[in-house]
Motif scaffolding. Structure first.
Motif, mmCIF file in Angstrom:
data_model
loop_
_atom_site.group_PDB
_atom_site.id
_atom_site.type_symbol
_atom_site.label_atom_id
_atom_site.label_comp_id
_atom_site.label_asym_id
_atom_site.label_seq_id
_atom_site.Cartn_x
_atom_site.Cartn_y
_atom_site.Cartn_z
ATOM 1 N N ARG A 15 -6.216 10.299 -4.269
ATOM 2 C CA ARG A 15 -6.233 9.068 -5.072
ATOM 3 C C ARG A 15 -4.815 8.514 -5.169
ATOM 4 O O ARG A 15 -3.938 9.122 -5.768
ATOM 5 C CB ARG A 15 -6.779 9.351 -6.472
ATOM 6 N N ILE A 16 -4.600 7.363 -4.557
ATOM 7 C CA ILE A 16 -3.292 6.711 -4.533
ATOM 8 C C ILE A 16 -3.415 5.358 -5.231
ATOM 9 O O ILE A 16 -4.324 4.579 -4.937
ATOM 10 C CB ILE A 16 -2.794 6.547 -3.086
ATOM 11 N N SER A 17 -2.533 5.106 -6.179
ATOM 12 C CA SER A 17 -2.630 3.895 -6.993
ATOM 13 C C SER A 17 -1.415 3.004 -6.792
ATOM 14 O O SER A 17 -0.305 3.491 -6.578
ATOM 15 C CB SER A 17 -2.759 4.262 -8.475
ATOM 16 N N ILE A 18 -1.639 1.701 -6.891
ATOM 17 C CA ILE A 18 -0.541 0.736 -6.858
ATOM 18 C C ILE A 18 -0.748 -0.287 -7.970
ATOM 19 O O ILE A 18 -1.696 -1.072 -7.926
ATOM 20 C CB ILE A 18 -0.410 0.049 -5.478
ATOM 21 N N PRO A 19 0.102 -0.279 -8.997
ATOM 22 C CA PRO A 19 0.036 -1.327 -10.008
ATOM 23 C C PRO A 19 0.443 -2.663 -9.395
ATOM 24 O O PRO A 19 1.424 -2.737 -8.646
ATOM 25 C CB PRO A 19 1.052 -0.870 -11.062
ATOM 26 N N VAL A 20 -0.299 -3.717 -9.689
ATOM 27 C CA VAL A 20 0.007 -5.047 -9.164
ATOM 28 C C VAL A 20 -0.049 -6.063 -10.303
ATOM 29 O O VAL A 20 -0.788 -5.892 -11.274
ATOM 30 C CB VAL A 20 -0.957 -5.460 -8.032
ATOM 31 N N SER A 21 0.745 -7.134 -10.142
ATOM 32 C CA SER A 21 0.786 -8.177 -11.165
ATOM 33 C C SER A 21 0.393 -9.545 -10.628
ATOM 34 O O SER A 21 0.417 -10.527 -11.367
ATOM 35 C CB SER A 21 2.201 -8.257 -11.755
ATOM 36 N N GLY A 22 0.052 -9.602 -9.328
ATOM 37 C CA GLY A 22 -0.276 -10.891 -8.728
ATOM 38 C C GLY A 22 0.923 -11.628 -8.183
ATOM 39 O O GLY A 22 0.862 -12.825 -7.918
ATOM 40 N N SER A 23 2.025 -10.909 -7.951
ATOM 41 C CA SER A 23 3.243 -11.522 -7.416
ATOM 42 C C SER A 23 3.233 -11.480 -5.886
ATOM 43 O O SER A 23 2.787 -10.505 -5.282
ATOM 44 C CB SER A 23 4.474 -10.772 -7.938
ATOM 45 N N LEU A 121 -0.392 9.845 -6.237
ATOM 46 C CA LEU A 121 0.813 9.087 -5.908
ATOM 47 C C LEU A 121 0.669 7.694 -6.494
ATOM 48 O O LEU A 121 -0.417 7.122 -6.491
ATOM 49 C CB LEU A 121 0.990 8.990 -4.385
ATOM 50 N N VAL A 122 1.794 7.151 -7.010
ATOM 51 C CA VAL A 122 1.803 5.781 -7.518
ATOM 52 C C VAL A 122 2.870 5.013 -6.740
ATOM 53 O O VAL A 122 4.012 5.456 -6.641
ATOM 54 C CB VAL A 122 2.104 5.732 -9.026
ATOM 55 N N VAL A 123 2.494 3.878 -6.172
ATOM 56 C CA VAL A 123 3.375 3.089 -5.313
ATOM 57 C C VAL A 123 3.870 1.862 -6.076
ATOM 58 O O VAL A 123 3.079 1.146 -6.717
ATOM 59 C CB VAL A 123 2.648 2.654 -4.024
ATOM 60 N N PHE A 124 5.189 1.628 -6.004
ATOM 61 C CA PHE A 124 5.804 0.441 -6.592
ATOM 62 C C PHE A 124 6.642 -0.261 -5.528
ATOM 63 O O PHE A 124 7.093 0.365 -4.564
ATOM 64 C CB PHE A 124 6.708 0.803 -7.766
ATOM 65 N N GLY A 125 6.889 -1.553 -5.757
ATOM 66 C CA GLY A 125 7.742 -2.316 -4.858
ATOM 67 C C GLY A 125 9.195 -2.305 -5.291
ATOM 68 O O GLY A 125 9.571 -1.724 -6.322
#
Length: 279
Positions: A15-23, A121-125
């Motif tokens: 399970r791999i997650s990526i928080p997104v804000s619509g940018s 894992l959590v992915v950020f930009g």
């Protein structure tokens, strides 16, 4: 020696997650998150984090029913709807079957914490890692408070390419080096790098022998003692053609790290490296 089923399972990510804000700036990190998820056959979770009315309410006062207050709440709702539409468009355009879109409800950061606690894992930009944009606080929360394994996605990425592990023998870098093993197992080779700190360098061979027990192909690169550790690490990453660097996060107190700089802060703010970090 062969892995038992329990051991083999422990070395995989599901399970791999990526928080997104619509940018629009999230395009690179989304692509890298999908690449990692596909490499593991893992579920990819889009965690849409909208502007949270719960954070605005204290500023509006008790019983906020005036025209200005209502307009502020309506504006926040409209912004959230527009951002979610952009995030869903990115989600729909991603060619990966194992994806799930999860809009977080208020209180957003509590919902985010629950989701990341159950992520491998959590992915950020890049923007979030540099303390910019709507998800900068989320990045700090996930890395520092939830202590999740975090991948900072900045550059085009090949999961099967070489990887560099920066190791000084201390707890933060050792934790990151250990928790990154599932990712490192996908790499063509792993290069352990370290530079003398204090009177003597860490014995990089210790980590190499540990990695070889996990079946990794390992090289050692003992870096020269230098006053420019970040520059030396960046040069080593480039020299080995590494797709990412594994590094520990915030070995000192968070306040002191912020006030005096430090390796972690410099890696986050002054490089364009893909980074795997754990606190």
């Amino acid at each position: 020696m062969t892995d038992t089923p329990a051991t083999a399972s422990a070395q995989s990510w599901a399970r791999i997650s990526i928080p997104v804000s619509g940018s629009a700036s999230e395009e690179v990190s989304v692509g890298i998150a999908a690449s990692v998820a596909e490499g593991f056959g893992a579920q990819l979770n889009f965690l849409f984090a909208p502007p949270d009315p719960a954070e605005l309410a204290p500023w509006l006062g008790e019983g906020f029913m005036g025209t200005v207050q209502v307009a502020a709440m309506d504006g926040l709702k409209s912004a959230a709807e527009e951002a979610e539409a952009i995030a869903r468009e990115t989600f729909d355009g991603l060619d990966y079957d194992g994806k799930v879109f999860l809009p977080l409800k208020s209180p957003v950061w509590q919902c985010l914490a629950v989701e990341t606690r159950l992520s491998d894992l959590v992915v950020f930009g890049d923007e979030s890692a540099r303390g910019r944009g709507l998800l900068s606080e989320a990045f700090q929360q996930v890395l520092m408070e939830e202590r999740a394994g975090v991948f900072i996605a900045r550059q085009p990425f090949d999961l099967s390419g070489p990887a560099v592990v920066a190791w000084d023998g201390k707890e933060p870098s050792s934790r990151a080096a250990r928790r990154a093993i599932p990712l490192l197992k996908k790499a063509s080779k792993v290069v352990i790098v370290g530079a003398p700190v204090g009177e003597s360098p860490a014995d990089l061979g210790k980590l190499a022998r540990y990695y070889m027990l996990h079946g990794l192909t390992v090289e050692i690169d003992l870096l020269p003692k230098t006053s420019d550790l970040i520059g030396t690490l960046v040069e080593a990453n480039k020299r080995h053609g590494a797709q990412y660097m594994v590094a520990g996060a915030f070995g000192r107190s968070r306040l002191r790290e912020f006030a005096f700089g430090g390796t972690t802060r410099a890696l986050l703010h002054n490089t364009n490296l893909n980074l795997y970090m754990a606190h």
